[in-house]
Design an enzyme around this catalytic site. Sequence first.
Site, short mmCIF file in Angstrom:
data_model
loop_
_atom_site.label_atom_id
_atom_site.label_comp_id
_atom_site.label_asym_id
_atom_site.label_seq_id
_atom_site.Cartn_x
_atom_site.Cartn_y
_atom_site.Cartn_z
N LYS A 257 17.14 12.41 -22.84
CA LYS A 257 15.96 13.24 -23.09
C LYS A 257 16.32 14.72 -23.03
CE LYS A 257 11.15 13.78 -21.60
NZ LYS A 257 10.12 13.39 -20.61
N CYS B 103 8.84 10.02 -23.91
CA CYS B 103 7.63 10.54 -23.28
C CYS B 103 7.19 11.87 -23.89
CB CYS B 103 7.85 10.63 -21.78
SG CYS B 103 6.33 10.96 -20.85
N GLU C 40 10.06 3.77 -21.36
CA GLU C 40 10.87 4.74 -20.60
C GLU C 40 11.16 4.20 -19.20
OE1 GLU C 40 10.09 9.29 -18.88
OE2 GLU C 40 8.44 8.05 -19.62
#
Length: 524
Positions: free
Chosen positions: A330, A380, A265
Amino acid sequence: MAITLGGLNTLSFAPSLHGGWLELAIFAGTFWVISHAPTLRAALLAGGIFGFGQFVSGIWWLYVSMHFYGHMPALIAGAAVILFSLYLALYPALSVGLWHVCCAPFGQRTMFPSWHASMAFACAWALGEWLRGTIFTGFPWLVSGYAQVDGPLAGFAPLIGVYGVSWVLALVGALIIQTVMNVSTERGVVAWLMPASVVVGLIVSGILLSRVTWTQPSGPALSVRLLQGNIKQSIKFDQIGIRHALATYQRLITEKPADLVVTPETAIPLPLYETPTEFRTTVQSFVDATHTSVLFGAVGVTITKNGGENFTNALYGITPESSILYRYDKHHLVPFGEFIPWGFQWFVDIMRMPLGNFARGRAIQPPFIVRGQSIAPSICYEDTFGEEIAYMLRSQLYPATMLINSTNLGWFGNTIALDHYLQIARMRSLETGRPMLHATNTGVTAIIDSDGLVKAQLHRFTVGALDVNIQGRSGMTPYILTGNITVLIISIVGLAIGRGIERHTCPSRYIRIGTNIYLSVSNF
């Protein structure tokens, strides 16, 4: 005793060596404690104390993030961990309260475990954990089912997911106490043999189910390289850190060809248009020359209708001889780290977090296609929400054959957070029957097979690449098809039935069998 059991339960999670068996004993002990809570207030307190013991010992690593990397004063950071643990403790308190209301609505007494009390405990516990993973965007860390990844109940994960595993776990714990109590009161062989048989049956079923293969190989295996740059969190967003990241990942990406190369990430902590031309041209030339596909983390930028910019936490994909960049934004953002909840701007200011207010990506986004394999990315924190991954897979016309989670756990130092996060990723593989490519900045970078086992991993806090051949898989597990709806229906119906049974129990007919212990005649 409740706080001790809660603290011990943290030891059930990674890096434990006892394969989830300790957790069975802890839940049996917890059910014993709450069964001796004579009032609703006492039950709520016991559940809350258990929860506080677990959370304060299981999420202390947030202190590292807030103090050492967020520069929050030590006293405030410590207080924040304690307050957050108190908030999280409300959910096990709620679970125990629900259980008590369903099983003891007639005033003060110590309850003798019964069939409907055991079932209601499982239902209330699973429902409480699901609520904790849902309300205020959710915080499903230390959900009980995760500790069973290497345990005897892991086989239930492809059927009913991590909350379903929690349900089975709580039921087993309650039935163990029901068995012991029936033996201790000499109620006859049948009275203790039946719950004991169910305990053994559930454990054996979990072990046997773990041998069932729910998915099948699909397409050719891919050669995969997962990169771990080990960029120190303390310099990650400084100019020196950005230059170091660009040089490190340019070298690692172009070091060796593979079918797929994956970075962590925000490996490149810049918007794509700000990356140096040399980096972009070098990577693109390598991709075209070696037929390597690259998926790398960077900051996404979207132009708004009024000409402004919205930043996203993004993954970009480059494929050979293609001018079109793949992009994944995300969707499930981290409170405070990636978006600012209303009224908490002061907290983010203290933390001094860069880019602390990202825009949200769409819930369903297309997969990244590499040599016939369809790959579903997540970034994540998204990996902790199994229902969202299941929903994505069942919503795709051609469900992804592999999962990728790209993350940066550098915020948490060398703490148990890294072990817990790997355990969570392994549960996603169990639930979906698909391999997981787990790329991190500082560790634990790992390849997880479709059976939830770690195939290979890198040492923490080292710079390197993990090279593995991995096989994609197709097919739908029951959990992909239904998500959490199965365990929610079971839990709600189970609590309603438990409440209905107890309402028909005469409150005045009790038999004293010892100091402060009373049995309802309905239990016989």
